[in-house]
Design an enzyme around this catalytic site. Structure first.
Site, PDB file in Angstrom:
ATOM      1  N   VAL A   5      -3.565  -6.611   2.559  1.00  0.00           N
ATOM      2  CA  VAL A   5      -4.251  -6.813   3.844  1.00  0.00           C
ATOM      3  C   VAL A   5      -4.870  -8.207   3.914  1.00  0.00           C
ATOM      4  O   VAL A   5      -4.757  -8.898   4.936  1.00  0.00           O
ATOM      5  CB  VAL A   5      -5.328  -5.726   4.079  1.00  0.00           C
ATOM      6  CG1 VAL A   5      -6.001  -5.938   5.425  1.00  0.00           C
ATOM      7  CG2 VAL A   5      -4.708  -4.336   4.009  1.00  0.00           C
ATOM      8  N   LYS A  40     -11.950   2.370   3.408  1.00  0.00           N
ATOM      9  CA  LYS A  40     -12.278   3.743   3.837  1.00  0.00           C
ATOM     10  C   LYS A  40     -13.020   4.506   2.743  1.00  0.00           C
ATOM     11  O   LYS A  40     -13.908   5.297   3.024  1.00  0.00           O
ATOM     12  CB  LYS A  40     -11.028   4.511   4.246  1.00  0.00           C
ATOM     13  CG  LYS A  40     -10.017   4.682   3.140  1.00  0.00           C
ATOM     14  CD  LYS A  40      -8.630   4.942   3.668  1.00  0.00           C
ATOM     15  CE  LYS A  40      -7.644   4.189   2.825  1.00  0.00           C
ATOM     16  NZ  LYS A  40      -6.684   3.401   3.483  1.00  0.00           N
ATOM     17  N   GLU A  45     -12.989  -1.466  11.806  1.00  0.00           N
ATOM     18  CA  GLU A  45     -11.851  -0.959  12.587  1.00  0.00           C
ATOM     19  C   GLU A  45     -10.640  -0.675  11.694  1.00  0.00           C
ATOM     20  O   GLU A  45      -9.895   0.285  11.918  1.00  0.00           O
ATOM     21  CB  GLU A  45     -11.483  -1.991  13.660  1.00  0.00           C
ATOM     22  CG  GLU A  45     -10.406  -1.569  14.620  1.00  0.00           C
ATOM     23  CD  GLU A  45     -10.778  -0.325  15.409  1.00  0.00           C
ATOM     24  OE1 GLU A  45     -11.619  -0.421  16.300  1.00  0.00           O
ATOM     25  OE2 GLU A  45     -10.207   0.740  15.135  1.00  0.00           O
ATOM     26  N   LYS A  55     -10.719   9.440   5.860  1.00  0.00           N
ATOM     27  CA  LYS A  55     -10.605   8.980   7.249  1.00  0.00           C
ATOM     28  C   LYS A  55     -11.241   9.991   8.203  1.00  0.00           C
ATOM     29  O   LYS A  55     -11.869   9.611   9.197  1.00  0.00           O
ATOM     30  CB  LYS A  55      -9.140   8.757   7.600  1.00  0.00           C
ATOM     31  CG  LYS A  55      -8.547   7.568   6.831  1.00  0.00           C
ATOM     32  CD  LYS A  55      -7.035   7.572   6.927  1.00  0.00           C
ATOM     33  CE  LYS A  55      -6.414   6.386   6.220  1.00  0.00           C
ATOM     34  NZ  LYS A  55      -4.960   6.570   6.025  1.00  0.00           N
TER      35      LYS A  55
HETATM   36  N1  LIG Z   1      -2.584  -1.650   2.482  1.00  0.00           N
HETATM   37  C1  LIG Z   1      -2.781  -1.007   3.616  1.00  0.00           C
HETATM   38  O1  LIG Z   1      -1.841  -0.700   4.345  1.00  0.00           O
HETATM   39  C2  LIG Z   1      -4.177  -0.671   4.065  1.00  0.00           C
HETATM   40  C3  LIG Z   1      -4.373  -0.088   5.319  1.00  0.00           C
HETATM   41  C4  LIG Z   1      -5.673   0.215   5.748  1.00  0.00           C
HETATM   42  C5  LIG Z   1      -6.743  -0.059   4.903  1.00  0.00           C
HETATM   43  N2  LIG Z   1      -6.519  -0.609   3.672  1.00  0.00           N
HETATM   44  C6  LIG Z   1      -7.679  -0.887   2.835  1.00  0.00           C
HETATM   45  O2  LIG Z   1      -7.792  -2.294   2.681  1.00  0.00           O
HETATM   46  C7  LIG Z   1      -8.354  -2.592   1.416  1.00  0.00           C
HETATM   47  C8  LIG Z   1      -7.429  -3.539   0.666  1.00  0.00           C
HETATM   48  O3  LIG Z   1      -6.171  -2.921   0.487  1.00  0.00           O
HETATM   49  P1  LIG Z   1      -4.898  -3.737  -0.036  1.00  0.00           P
HETATM   50  O4  LIG Z   1      -3.745  -2.839   0.147  1.00  0.00           O
HETATM   51  O5  LIG Z   1      -4.872  -5.087   0.539  1.00  0.00           O
HETATM   52  O6  LIG Z   1      -5.266  -3.830  -1.609  1.00  0.00           O
HETATM   53  P2  LIG Z   1      -4.597  -4.746  -2.724  1.00  0.00           P
HETATM   54  O7  LIG Z   1      -3.290  -5.256  -2.259  1.00  0.00           O
HETATM   55  O8  LIG Z   1      -4.677  -3.982  -3.996  1.00  0.00           O
HETATM   56  O9  LIG Z   1      -5.593  -6.000  -2.811  1.00  0.00           O
HETATM   57  C9  LIG Z   1      -6.864  -5.937  -3.411  1.00  0.00           C
HETATM   58  C10 LIG Z   1      -7.383  -7.362  -3.567  1.00  0.00           C
HETATM   59  O10 LIG Z   1      -8.722  -7.307  -4.070  1.00  0.00           O
HETATM   60  C11 LIG Z   1      -8.814  -8.032  -5.293  1.00  0.00           C
HETATM   61  N3  LIG Z   1      -9.698  -7.279  -6.172  1.00  0.00           N
HETATM   62  C12 LIG Z   1      -9.675  -5.937  -6.414  1.00  0.00           C
HETATM   63  N4  LIG Z   1     -10.654  -5.587  -7.262  1.00  0.00           N
HETATM   64  C13 LIG Z   1     -11.304  -6.716  -7.577  1.00  0.00           C
HETATM   65  C14 LIG Z   1     -12.402  -7.021  -8.434  1.00  0.00           C
HETATM   66  N5  LIG Z   1     -13.020  -6.065  -9.127  1.00  0.00           N
HETATM   67  N6  LIG Z   1     -12.815  -8.311  -8.501  1.00  0.00           N
HETATM   68  C15 LIG Z   1     -12.184  -9.268  -7.808  1.00  0.00           C
HETATM   69  N7  LIG Z   1     -11.142  -9.058  -6.971  1.00  0.00           N
HETATM   70  C16 LIG Z   1     -10.707  -7.792  -6.877  1.00  0.00           C
HETATM   71  C17 LIG Z   1      -7.408  -8.142  -5.839  1.00  0.00           C
HETATM   72  O11 LIG Z   1      -7.289  -9.315  -6.630  1.00  0.00           O
HETATM   73  P3  LIG Z   1      -5.852  -9.755  -7.299  1.00  0.00           P
HETATM   74  O12 LIG Z   1      -5.000 -10.184  -6.133  1.00  0.00           O
HETATM   75  O13 LIG Z   1      -6.162 -10.879  -8.200  1.00  0.00           O
HETATM   76  O14 LIG Z   1      -5.333  -8.529  -7.977  1.00  0.00           O
HETATM   77  C18 LIG Z   1      -6.575  -8.214  -4.543  1.00  0.00           C
HETATM   78  O15 LIG Z   1      -6.514  -9.520  -4.070  1.00  0.00           O
HETATM   79  C19 LIG Z   1      -8.564  -1.239   0.729  1.00  0.00           C
HETATM   80  O16 LIG Z   1      -9.885  -0.804   0.956  1.00  0.00           O
HETATM   81  C20 LIG Z   1      -7.597  -0.333   1.453  1.00  0.00           C
HETATM   82  O17 LIG Z   1      -7.997   1.020   1.441  1.00  0.00           O
HETATM   83  C21 LIG Z   1      -5.274  -0.928   3.251  1.00  0.00           C
END
Ligand SMILES: NC(=O)c1ccc[n+]([C@@H]2O[C@H](COP(=O)([O-])OP(=O)(O)OC[C@H]3O[C@@H](n4cnc5c(N)ncnc54)[C@H](OP(=O)(O)O)[C@@H]3O)[C@@H](O)[C@H]2O)c1
Length: 430
Positions: free
Chosen positions: A15, A106, A130, A206
């Site tokens: 995201v 969430k 949102e 959710k």
């Molecule tokens: N993916 C979807 O379709 C979607 C839809 C709706 C909501 N969301 C929500 O959006 C949020 C992000 O999702 P995502 O899919 O983008 O996750 P993701 O791809 O796993 O990305 C997480 C990011 O946060 C960083 N991170 C995680 N833990 C960390 C820590 N302890 N210290 C420093 N950096 C940290 C990671 O760093 P690195 O890059 O170095 O690993 C990565 O850049 C979540 O809350 C998820 O529930 C996601």
């Protein structure tokens, strides 16, 4: 002239990187619409040296949260790291430093929403989320703004793409649960460990957020009754089809005698119900109120780009409120009357039951007696097959959950009932 708004990012994964690309690709439109020029200062990640497909200079990445949070110029923090800690601590720190927060998290909101809303309000800053429910589908804005004059009575949602994909394959292609899940995994519609989706945890989070927003009541994920789809059989899906229903994993939040009922479970909904046409990995939320009637919000409930549109939409609103010197919607002060969360046994629904029975004279009367004793009224009955191998399919009128569960126990104790093969709620019909 556009005002410069400095933004710090916590997280740059699926995201986060999509949001950074959107801020670059639609820069001129975003600037015109918000009156702000968003400048990204620092971006917290776990690995600052990994090469990433994002349009920002590599020096912006850091593994030190203070680089993002201590920046005096940072006005808005965008939290897209996920999980509860350290996200919770960092968001609270941001509030205390007077920074607005936009998040898609969430899990965090469904477990610590009240604390976060109160802390944001105490510090006079916005908490916008949102993107946290159903990715790209606008829900929080319509519920908190456009519908602020309505008293909603019910929210029914298909809010998990993985389970909707699996149930769609079972319905449309006659697959078993296992086959459909294997296909979802192969096509990338399911996580490597799909239990969070399949067992309904994601939908329950959710559901808690939607209930909080729609009914001005702080609801946490643990308040939500939860059943996943792993026990839904091909037989259930087929009977549903023959009776004019479709099986969906529903998130339900509704008012029952002033109490709030919140639950996630598989349910049969009539084929003509608008939610029945929500297929594959799509999401939709169906909202009802006495004045507005029925509304449905439909779209992509996940994915980097759809979710990023919600994040950037929140950012634009925060930018506009900064520019005008006002704050957005403060949820904590809307928590006026504390509604009780209804225990599952006290909730009401219609039910479908599939019974394996011995077919001989008098059996139907015995079975009807078990329903009658528990004051559950039967709407319709079908029989399939004869002799030792008869199946009875029953749909009840709206009944109390506790009474229905007692009926199922009484049926199991009846000698001609070989098995209660399935019990499923029926929603959206009565
Ligand atoms: N993916 C979807 O379709 C979607 C839809 C709706 C909501 N969301 C929500 O959006 C949020 C992000 O999702 P995502 O899919 O983008 O996750 P993701 O791809 O796993 O990305 C997480 C990011 O946060 C960083 N991170 C995680 N833990 C960390 C820590 N302890 N210290 C420093 N950096 C940290 C990671 O760093 P690195 O890059 O170095 O690993 C990565 O850049 C979540 O809350 C998820 O529930 C996601």
């Amino acid at each position: 002239v556009a005002v410069e708004v400095v933004v710090g990012f916590l997280g740059c994964g699926v995201v986060g990187s999509a949001a950074l690309r959107l801020l670059r690709d639609h820069r001129a439109d975003i600037e015109r619409r918000s009156g702000c020029r968003f400048e990204v200062s620092r971006i917290l990640v776990r690995d600052a040296h990994r090469s990433r497909d994002v349009p920002v200079s590599p020096e912006l990445f850091t593994t030190e949260s203070r680089d993002v949070l201590a920046g005096q110029d940072v006005a808005v923090v965008v939290e897209l790291m996920g999980g509860i800690e350290p996200a919770r601590t960092l968001v609270l720190e941001a509030f205390r430093a007077g920074k607005h927060v936009v998040t898609a998290n969430k899990e965090l909101l469904a477990n610590h929403g009240r604390e976060l809303f109160e802390e944001a309000e105490a510090n006079g800053v916005n908490l916008s989320f949102e993107a946290a429910v159903a990715g790209g589908i606008p829900l929080i804005h319509p519920l908190t703004r456009a519908l602020a004059g309505e008293r909603l009575t019910r929210v029914l949602g298909i809010v998990n793409g993985t389970t909707n994909y699996v149930l769609s394959r079972m319905t449309d292609d006659g697959m078993s649960f296992g086959e459909a899940l294997a296909e979802a995994e192969r096509l990338g519609f399911a996580e490597r460990d799909p239990s969070d989706d399949i067992e309904g945890f994601d939908a329950a989070a959710k559901c808690a957020i939607l209930a909080t927003v729609a009914f001005d009541t702080p609801v946490v994920a643990g308040d939500v009754y939860r059943e996943g789809i792993s026990r839904v059989s091909a037989e259930d899906v087929e009977f549903a089809d023959r009776l004019g229903y479709v099986v969906k994993l529903l998130a339900v939040a509704e008012l029952e005698e002033g109490d709030l009922a919140v639950r996630v479970h598989p349910a049969m909904i009539p084929r003509h119900h608008p939610l029945a046409s929500v297929r594959d990995s799509y999401n939709a939320v169906f909202v009802e109120g006495p004045k507005v009637g029925q509304l449905m919000f439909y779209g992509r409930g996940a994915g980097g780009d759809p979710t990023a549109t919600a994040v950037v939409g929140d950012l634009v609103e925060v930018g506009r409120s900064l520019k005008d010197g006002r704050t957005g919607v403060m949820l904590a002060s809307r928590f006026s009357e504390e509604r009780r969360i209804r225990a599952m046994e006290a909730m009401e629904s219609q039910y479908y039951l599939l019974l394996d029975v011995i077919d001989r004279p008098g059996v139907l009367a015995q079975i009807a007696g078990a329903f009658g004793q528990n004051k559950v009224s039967i709407k319709s009955v079908w029989q399939e097959g004869f002799g030792d191998d008869a199946l009875l399919v029953m749909i009840t009128h709206r009944a109390n959950e506790g009474a229905l569960q007692q009926t199922a126990r009484d049926l199991r104790a009846l000698e001609p009932v070989l098995e209660v093969r399935s019990v499923m709620r029926v929603e959206g019909a009565e």
